[in-house]
Structure formats: structure tokens, C-alpha cells
Design a protein around this motif. Sequence first.
Motif, PDB file in Angstrom:
ATOM      1  N   ALA A  91       0.864  -1.179   0.000  1.00  0.00           N
ATOM      2  CA  ALA A  91       0.000   0.000   0.000  1.00  0.00           C
ATOM      3  C   ALA A  91       0.900   1.229   0.000  1.00  0.00           C
ATOM      4  O   ALA A  91       1.772   1.362   0.860  1.00  0.00           O
ATOM      5  N   SER A  92       0.693   2.107  -0.939  1.00  0.00           N
ATOM      6  CA  SER A  92       1.570   3.271  -1.064  1.00  0.00           C
ATOM      7  C   SER A  92       1.474   4.194   0.144  1.00  0.00           C
ATOM      8  O   SER A  92       2.384   4.960   0.435  1.00  0.00           O
ATOM      9  N   SER A  93       0.352   4.089   0.875  1.00  0.00           N
ATOM     10  CA  SER A  93       0.155   4.959   2.037  1.00  0.00           C
ATOM     11  C   SER A  93       0.808   4.420   3.299  1.00  0.00           C
ATOM     12  O   SER A  93       0.756   5.053   4.342  1.00  0.00           O
ATOM     13  N   GLY A  94       1.438   3.238   3.204  1.00  0.00           N
ATOM     14  CA  GLY A  94       2.116   2.707   4.371  1.00  0.00           C
ATOM     15  C   GLY A  94       1.983   1.209   4.490  1.00  0.00           C
ATOM     16  O   GLY A  94       1.341   0.550   3.673  1.00  0.00           O
ATOM     17  N   ALA A  95       2.601   0.639   5.537  1.00  0.00           N
ATOM     18  CA  ALA A  95       2.602  -0.803   5.765  1.00  0.00           C
ATOM     19  C   ALA A  95       1.502  -1.173   6.752  1.00  0.00           C
ATOM     20  O   ALA A  95       0.757  -0.328   7.233  1.00  0.00           O
ATOM     21  N   GLY A  96       1.442  -2.466   7.066  1.00  0.00           N
ATOM     22  CA  GLY A  96       0.531  -2.922   8.100  1.00  0.00           C
ATOM     23  C   GLY A  96      -0.712  -3.611   7.593  1.00  0.00           C
ATOM     24  O   GLY A  96      -1.623  -3.880   8.376  1.00  0.00           O
ATOM     25  N   VAL A  97      -0.771  -3.922   6.284  1.00  0.00           N
ATOM     26  CA  VAL A  97      -1.907  -4.637   5.717  1.00  0.00           C
ATOM     27  C   VAL A  97      -1.417  -5.992   5.229  1.00  0.00           C
ATOM     28  O   VAL A  97      -0.382  -6.087   4.564  1.00  0.00           O
ATOM     29  N   TYR A  98      -2.177  -7.043   5.569  1.00  0.00           N
ATOM     30  CA  TYR A  98      -1.777  -8.409   5.237  1.00  0.00           C
ATOM     31  C   TYR A  98      -2.947  -9.166   4.621  1.00  0.00           C
ATOM     32  O   TYR A  98      -4.115  -8.804   4.794  1.00  0.00           O
ATOM     33  N   THR A  99      -2.598 -10.239   3.914  1.00  0.00           N
ATOM     34  CA  THR A  99      -3.641 -11.166   3.501  1.00  0.00           C
ATOM     35  C   THR A  99      -4.179 -11.868   4.737  1.00  0.00           C
ATOM     36  O   THR A  99      -3.496 -11.965   5.765  1.00  0.00           O
ATOM     37  N   SER A 100      -5.406 -12.350   4.671  1.00  0.00           N
ATOM     38  CA  SER A 100      -5.891 -13.222   5.736  1.00  0.00           C
ATOM     39  C   SER A 100      -5.150 -14.552   5.628  1.00  0.00           C
ATOM     40  O   SER A 100      -4.445 -14.807   4.637  1.00  0.00           O
ATOM     41  N   THR A 101      -5.273 -15.401   6.617  1.00  0.00           N
ATOM     42  CA  THR A 101      -4.496 -16.631   6.687  1.00  0.00           C
ATOM     43  C   THR A 101      -4.587 -17.434   5.394  1.00  0.00           C
ATOM     44  O   THR A 101      -5.673 -17.715   4.897  1.00  0.00           O
ATOM     45  N   GLU A 102      -3.428 -17.810   4.876  1.00  0.00           N
ATOM     46  CA  GLU A 102      -3.343 -18.474   3.576  1.00  0.00           C
ATOM     47  C   GLU A 102      -3.410 -19.987   3.711  1.00  0.00           C
ATOM     48  O   GLU A 102      -2.486 -20.712   3.324  1.00  0.00           O
ATOM     49  N   TYR A 103      -4.519 -20.477   4.268  1.00  0.00           N
ATOM     50  CA  TYR A 103      -4.765 -21.910   4.324  1.00  0.00           C
ATOM     51  C   TYR A 103      -5.549 -22.315   3.070  1.00  0.00           C
ATOM     52  O   TYR A 103      -6.260 -21.496   2.476  1.00  0.00           O
ATOM     53  N   PRO A 104      -5.450 -23.592   2.656  1.00  0.00           N
ATOM     54  CA  PRO A 104      -6.203 -24.053   1.491  1.00  0.00           C
ATOM     55  C   PRO A 104      -7.697 -23.760   1.620  1.00  0.00           C
ATOM     56  O   PRO A 104      -8.253 -23.778   2.720  1.00  0.00           O
ATOM     57  N   ALA A 105      -8.335 -23.504   0.480  1.00  0.00           N
ATOM     58  CA  ALA A 105      -9.722 -23.056   0.468  1.00  0.00           C
ATOM     59  C   ALA A 105     -10.681 -24.052   1.092  1.00  0.00           C
ATOM     60  O   ALA A 105     -11.719 -23.663   1.642  1.00  0.00           O
ATOM     61  N   HIS A 106     -10.364 -25.345   1.044  1.00  0.00           N
ATOM     62  CA  HIS A 106     -11.295 -26.349   1.567  1.00  0.00           C
ATOM     63  C   HIS A 106     -11.238 -26.460   3.085  1.00  0.00           C
ATOM     64  O   HIS A 106     -12.086 -27.118   3.692  1.00  0.00           O
ATOM     65  N   GLN A 107     -10.257 -25.819   3.710  1.00  0.00           N
ATOM     66  CA  GLN A 107     -10.107 -25.918   5.154  1.00  0.00           C
ATOM     67  C   GLN A 107     -10.843 -24.784   5.864  1.00  0.00           C
ATOM     68  O   GLN A 107     -10.888 -23.656   5.378  1.00  0.00           O
ATOM     69  N   SER A 108     -11.394 -25.101   7.026  1.00  0.00           N
ATOM     70  CA  SER A 108     -11.956 -24.064   7.888  1.00  0.00           C
ATOM     71  C   SER A 108     -10.907 -23.657   8.914  1.00  0.00           C
ATOM     72  O   SER A 108     -10.010 -24.432   9.251  1.00  0.00           O
ATOM     73  N   ILE A 109     -11.011 -22.433   9.388  1.00  0.00           N
ATOM     74  CA  ILE A 109     -10.145 -21.941  10.465  1.00  0.00           C
ATOM     75  C   ILE A 109     -11.046 -21.675  11.653  1.00  0.00           C
ATOM     76  O   ILE A 109     -11.967 -20.862  11.569  1.00  0.00           O
ATOM     77  N   PRO A 110     -10.836 -22.369  12.777  1.00  0.00           N
ATOM     78  CA  PRO A 110     -11.744 -22.227  13.925  1.00  0.00           C
ATOM     79  C   PRO A 110     -11.709 -20.823  14.530  1.00  0.00           C
ATOM     80  O   PRO A 110     -10.779 -20.037  14.297  1.00  0.00           O
ATOM     81  N   LEU A 111     -12.719 -20.530  15.313  1.00  0.00           N
ATOM     82  CA  LEU A 111     -12.796 -19.246  16.009  1.00  0.00           C
ATOM     83  C   LEU A 111     -11.593 -19.036  16.922  1.00  0.00           C
ATOM     84  O   LEU A 111     -11.164 -19.949  17.631  1.00  0.00           O
ATOM     85  N   HIS A 112     -11.087 -17.821  16.903  1.00  0.00           N
ATOM     86  CA  HIS A 112      -9.954 -17.471  17.749  1.00  0.00           C
ATOM     87  C   HIS A 112      -9.844 -15.959  17.834  1.00  0.00           C
ATOM     88  O   HIS A 112     -10.337 -15.234  16.977  1.00  0.00           O
TER      89      HIS A 112
END
Length: 329
Positions: A91-112
Motif C-alpha cells: 500500500a503506497s500509504s504505508g505498511a501494516g496490511v496483510y492477507t488473511s491466513t493463507e490456508y487451502p480453500a477447503h479448510q476451515s479456520i476455527p474461532l480465535h
Amino acid sequence: MNETLQRFERKAPAGSLLPQLITPAQPGQDLLAALPPLRRDIDEALLTTGGVLLRGFGVPDVETFQRFASAFGHPLLKYEFASTPRSAVEASSGAGVYTSTEYPAHQSIPLHNEQAYTREWPMKIWFHCVTASPEGGETPIADSRAVYRRIPARIRELFEPGILYVRNFGEMDVPWQKVFNTESRAEVEAFCRHARMDWEWKEDDGLRTRQLCQAMESHPVTGEMVWFNQAHLFHISAREPEEREVLEEVYGIENLPRNTFFADGSTIDDDIFAEVRAALDAETVSFPWEQGDVLMLDNMLVAHARSPFKGPRKVIVAMAEPRSNLDRF
């Protein structure tokens, strides 16, 4: 009635108000321009409901999202001592932005709650839906106060002294070089000393860490108790049965990629986490993403997850306002 409000559908337990929906007076209103008059409502909602969904606003690019998150008065945080793979988003306006967790699409990520497996975590977290998946891909959320109340008292008492997280970095987990963002052992050791974490260098450039962390916390502003840990994600019972059997046979309990124990190092029975997961499931709120959505959460009051999906999906994340309990244990 606002068209955006009409099409907002969610699944939620009785009595849940998550998330509070905020829509623009005019569809497509610039999100940054809308923030000043909305700021008080957002701040109040975060301390009461715990989360706000801003839908129908104009968010044309990553820079707009980054500037929106930064406008709440705290520098955006780096993703340090990671437990899952993510990538920084330019982002040209600065850092601090990330993709969400890069797990395979078929997997769920539990609440946390984000980084609740550590003793330093962000108080604020933002999600921005750049591309909504045509099927699935929701980011379910849950009120951590309600989860705390739903957890049986006997389990809360067992976890009162804390939770011991043991991680073995190597071929079966995120490499320590990526987790600590360095190739230097000295820098890793300095981080561990700061975080009150024990470490042990192993053969083949491996690393084991042990850290006692909270299971529950009181919110610094509201004083409410919240269920605040990731023990159920790190515990071996989170693995599929076949995978668990192989891991335990190959590595043994002490050398598993990650696991959790009671504060004294004793084993936690699977049945305990079955009850914890049941409490989380009972408090789950879920709604479909729409392109342009921004979800802002108080990270202590509200947990989040990810549902499996098909097709393209892009959700980016920012975090801010660090909090710690390094002097607690």
C-alpha cells in the motif's frame, strides 16, 4: 428501509447483536469521508457489541482501507511471532496490511482471537473484503464474553493458572525464520526473553519454544472477562484423526509441531476441548461477505474464524493498538 440493510442476512444465537451494521446515507459514500461523523458510533459499538460491519461504502483500493484503519489513532502493527502463513499487501500509504491466513480453500479456520496464543496482542483488527467468494468464505465471529460465560466453571478453574504452548519449528510447521522475521538466532533469543518465553535450539536448525499464556483475560476498558486463548487450535486434538496418529507416532508428544498443556505441563484431555469447541460453536455469528465490506472488531471482545470456500476470495487484514500482560505470570 435501506437496501443494504434489507439484504443483510446472518445466522446468530438468540440475543446476539453482532455485528452492528453501519451503512452510508448514500450508497458508495467514500469510507474515509464518512469516518468523522461515524467515529463516536463506531467507538461505542466496539465496547458494547464488540464489532461493526461497514457495508455499502466506497473502498476503492488497499490504500483507502489502510488509511481508514490508521485513522483510529494507532500505528498499524506488523504480523510478528506468526502461527499461520500470511503475506504483506503493498500500500503506497504505508505498511501494516496483510492477507488473511493463507490456508487451502477447503479448510476451515476455527474461532480465535488474534494472537491470543501470546502475551502481546492487538486490541483492534480490521477485515476488508476485496473479493467475495461465490460460495462460502465467510468470516464467522463470536462474542468472547458470551463464550466465557458458556464455558463450564470447572474448565475455567482448570485453566486459571494459564495455558502452556509448546511449538517445534521445522518441516512440519512455519519455519522459525519466517515466524520471527529474521535469520539471526540472537534476535530470536532477544524476542523470547522479552516475551517471557523459554527456547531450545535443536538439531538440524530446529527450535522449540515454551510459553505460559492466559486462558482468560479482563478487558482493560470494560472490565468484562473474556475467553482469550488459542489452546483449542494448538492442541493435538485439532488435527484430523489420521494426521494426528501419524504425527504422534513420528514425533512423540514433546516434538509435535505445536501442542498445548496445562500450566504445570500436564496433558489436557480431548474431552475438555470438545466442550470448549461446543461453546464456541454455540456463540457463532455468520454472514456472507459483500465486496467492499469492512469489519472492525475489538479483538478481545470478539473472536473470528474462516469458512471453507470455492472460487476467488480476497480478504485483507490490519491490526493496531498493542496490549500485553508480560508482568502477569
